[in-house]
Design a protein around this motif. Sequence first.
Motif, PDB file in Angstrom:
ATOM      1  N   ASN A 202      15.006  28.934 -15.866  1.00  0.00           N
ATOM      2  CA  ASN A 202      15.947  28.527 -16.247  1.00  0.00           C
ATOM      3  C   ASN A 202      17.487  28.269 -14.794  1.00  0.00           C
ATOM      4  N   ALA A 203      18.028  28.834 -13.863  1.00  0.00           N
ATOM      5  CA  ALA A 203      18.489  28.808 -12.631  1.00  0.00           C
ATOM      6  C   ALA A 203      18.442  27.503 -12.146  1.00  0.00           C
ATOM      7  N   MET A 204      16.479  27.355 -12.138  1.00  0.00           N
ATOM      8  CA  MET A 204      16.954  25.695 -11.075  1.00  0.00           C
ATOM      9  C   MET A 204      16.671  24.813 -12.307  1.00  0.00           C
ATOM     10  N   LYS A 205      17.312  24.478 -13.744  1.00  0.00           N
ATOM     11  CA  LYS A 205      17.098  23.612 -14.006  1.00  0.00           C
ATOM     12  C   LYS A 205      18.348  22.204 -14.118  1.00  0.00           C
ATOM     13  N   PRO A 206      19.704  22.781 -13.195  1.00  0.00           N
ATOM     14  CA  PRO A 206      20.536  22.363 -12.714  1.00  0.00           C
ATOM     15  C   PRO A 206      20.044  20.971 -11.312  1.00  0.00           C
ATOM     16  N   PHE A 207      19.063  21.772 -11.014  1.00  0.00           N
ATOM     17  CA  PHE A 207      18.846  21.403  -9.684  1.00  0.00           C
ATOM     18  C   PHE A 207      17.485  20.442 -10.139  1.00  0.00           C
ATOM     19  N   GLN A 208      16.895  20.446 -10.422  1.00  0.00           N
ATOM     20  CA  GLN A 208      15.332  20.068 -10.776  1.00  0.00           C
ATOM     21  C   GLN A 208      15.247  18.689 -10.887  1.00  0.00           C
ATOM     22  N   ASN A 209      16.437  17.163 -10.823  1.00  0.00           N
ATOM     23  CA  ASN A 209      16.588  16.353 -10.573  1.00  0.00           C
ATOM     24  C   ASN A 209      16.827  16.466  -8.504  1.00  0.00           C
ATOM     25  N   GLU A 210      17.131  17.017  -7.904  1.00  0.00           N
ATOM     26  CA  GLU A 210      17.634  16.340  -6.687  1.00  0.00           C
ATOM     27  C   GLU A 210      15.892  17.457  -6.145  1.00  0.00           C
ATOM     28  N   ILE A 211      15.552  18.281  -6.813  1.00  0.00           N
ATOM     29  CA  ILE A 211      14.238  18.447  -6.251  1.00  0.00           C
ATOM     30  C   ILE A 211      13.100  17.214  -6.279  1.00  0.00           C
ATOM     31  N   ASP A 212      12.915  16.379  -7.398  1.00  0.00           N
ATOM     32  CA  ASP A 212      12.117  15.871  -7.649  1.00  0.00           C
ATOM     33  C   ASP A 212      12.386  14.648  -6.586  1.00  0.00           C
ATOM     34  N   ASP A 213      14.099  14.526  -6.628  1.00  0.00           N
ATOM     35  CA  ASP A 213      13.955  13.200  -5.611  1.00  0.00           C
ATOM     36  C   ASP A 213      13.827  13.681  -4.031  1.00  0.00           C
ATOM     37  N   MET A 214      14.184  14.250  -3.817  1.00  0.00           N
ATOM     38  CA  MET A 214      12.813  15.379  -2.181  1.00  0.00           C
ATOM     39  C   MET A 214      11.428  14.918  -2.733  1.00  0.00           C
ATOM     40  N   THR A 215      11.027  15.302  -3.966  1.00  0.00           N
ATOM     41  CA  THR A 215       9.757  15.091  -3.723  1.00  0.00           C
ATOM     42  C   THR A 215       9.451  13.765  -3.723  1.00  0.00           C
ATOM     43  N   ARG A 216       9.860  12.495  -4.721  1.00  0.00           N
ATOM     44  CA  ARG A 216       9.820  11.379  -4.004  1.00  0.00           C
ATOM     45  C   ARG A 216      10.307  10.672  -2.666  1.00  0.00           C
ATOM     46  N   ALA A 217      10.858  11.395  -2.275  1.00  0.00           N
ATOM     47  CA  ALA A 217      11.388  11.138  -0.529  1.00  0.00           C
ATOM     48  C   ALA A 217       9.904  11.309   0.293  1.00  0.00           C
ATOM     49  N   PHE A 218       9.463  12.982  -0.008  1.00  0.00           N
ATOM     50  CA  PHE A 218       8.295  12.883   0.470  1.00  0.00           C
ATOM     51  C   PHE A 218       6.939  12.101   0.534  1.00  0.00           C
ATOM     52  N   VAL A 219       6.018  12.088  -0.949  1.00  0.00           N
ATOM     53  CA  VAL A 219       5.666  11.092  -1.129  1.00  0.00           C
ATOM     54  C   VAL A 219       5.673   9.901  -0.129  1.00  0.00           C
ATOM     55  N   ARG A 220       6.950   9.528  -0.094  1.00  0.00           N
ATOM     56  CA  ARG A 220       7.073   7.825   0.597  1.00  0.00           C
ATOM     57  C   ARG A 220       7.262   8.170   1.913  1.00  0.00           C
ATOM     58  N   ILE A 221       7.457   9.118   2.270  1.00  0.00           N
ATOM     59  CA  ILE A 221       7.248   9.149   3.792  1.00  0.00           C
ATOM     60  C   ILE A 221       6.034   9.119   4.271  1.00  0.00           C
ATOM     61  N   TYR A 222       5.397   9.854   3.855  1.00  0.00           N
ATOM     62  CA  TYR A 222       4.328  10.659   4.290  1.00  0.00           C
ATOM     63  C   TYR A 222       2.811  10.277   3.163  1.00  0.00           C
ATOM     64  N   TYR A 223       3.211  10.222   1.676  1.00  0.00           N
ATOM     65  CA  TYR A 223       1.954   9.488   0.985  1.00  0.00           C
ATOM     66  C   TYR A 223       1.303   8.841   0.157  1.00  0.00           C
ATOM     67  N   GLN A 224       2.558   7.249   0.587  1.00  0.00           N
ATOM     68  CA  GLN A 224       2.992   6.290  -0.583  1.00  0.00           C
ATOM     69  C   GLN A 224       1.629   6.238  -1.135  1.00  0.00           C
ATOM     70  N   LYS A 225       0.887   5.604  -0.002  1.00  0.00           N
ATOM     71  CA  LYS A 225      -0.682   5.242  -0.269  1.00  0.00           C
ATOM     72  C   LYS A 225      -0.910   5.529  -1.127  1.00  0.00           C
ATOM     73  N   GLU A 226      -1.714   7.444  -0.827  1.00  0.00           N
ATOM     74  CA  GLU A 226      -2.444   8.301  -2.116  1.00  0.00           C
ATOM     75  C   GLU A 226      -1.745   8.118  -2.785  1.00  0.00           C
ATOM     76  N   PHE A 227      -0.306   8.438  -3.398  1.00  0.00           N
ATOM     77  CA  PHE A 227       0.590   8.721  -4.971  1.00  0.00           C
ATOM     78  C   PHE A 227       0.422   6.794  -5.252  1.00  0.00           C
ATOM     79  N   ALA A 228      -0.299   5.819  -4.810  1.00  0.00           N
ATOM     80  CA  ALA A 228      -0.084   4.949  -6.011  1.00  0.00           C
ATOM     81  C   ALA A 228      -1.682   4.679  -6.170  1.00  0.00           C
ATOM     82  N   GLU A 229      -2.279   5.412  -5.427  1.00  0.00           N
ATOM     83  CA  GLU A 229      -3.944   5.328  -6.251  1.00  0.00           C
ATOM     84  C   GLU A 229      -4.239   6.271  -7.391  1.00  0.00           C
ATOM     85  N   TYR A 230      -2.975   7.112  -7.195  1.00  0.00           N
ATOM     86  CA  TYR A 230      -3.414   7.874  -7.860  1.00  0.00           C
ATOM     87  C   TYR A 230      -2.345   7.916  -9.174  1.00  0.00           C
ATOM     88  N   GLN A 231      -1.426   7.073  -9.434  1.00  0.00           N
ATOM     89  CA  GLN A 231      -1.074   6.532 -10.236  1.00  0.00           C
ATOM     90  C   GLN A 231      -1.727   5.690 -10.981  1.00  0.00           C
TER      91      GLN A 231
END
Length: 221
Positions: free
Chosen positions: A133-162
Amino acid sequence: MRECTRAMMKTMLDQEDMSMSGLWSASVHYNTDNIHIHVATVEPNPTRKKRNINGKLRPQGTISQKTRRAMKSKVVNTILQADREMMDEIIRNKIIRGKNSVWSFEHPELARRFVKLYCKLPADRRKWFYNMNAMKPFQNEIDDMTRAFVRIYYQKEFAEYQRLLVREQETFKEAYGENSKADDYAKNKMNDFYQRMGNAILKEMREYSKIIHSPAPQAWP
């Protein structure tokens, strides 16, 4: 298709109490624009009794709707199994493992996001897990960091996953109709991905916190 048929027929024989008495054979047909399989089943020595269904005797040589649904489910799941294995390989063995081996401070954008989020987290590191519960207010920022990491390092692999996930949705809908739970399945898979990545990010933050608060601070990699 052969593997699907074998799995489906095992389900049928088990469901209809013919696993010890039933025999079946199948033929793959290539004579139309859709490859298909014809299956024949027989009990050389009949063992099944006529079953009472809603007050009526079910004719011999038929199978129940429950069995038909189980057979269809087995076919769909067998078809999708290969895709699921590929999806797990992408998420767990590439992206998640990649995050665990790459420090956020190795890239300026990730470092900026890391520090900004880190400074907002509660003091108690025991609460630094994505679904707490303590992380609920920060989940959007954590998800944004996830998306940034994927975009920088694993964009091709994540597109295949989708792409594989969309194919699963379409297969579910073809098999079970538009009112199936295909959309819920896809949503749950994405939520699971963000949870796994979020926990990987928070694990890195816990390790960073231990280092900077230790009596003799160590060099950050």
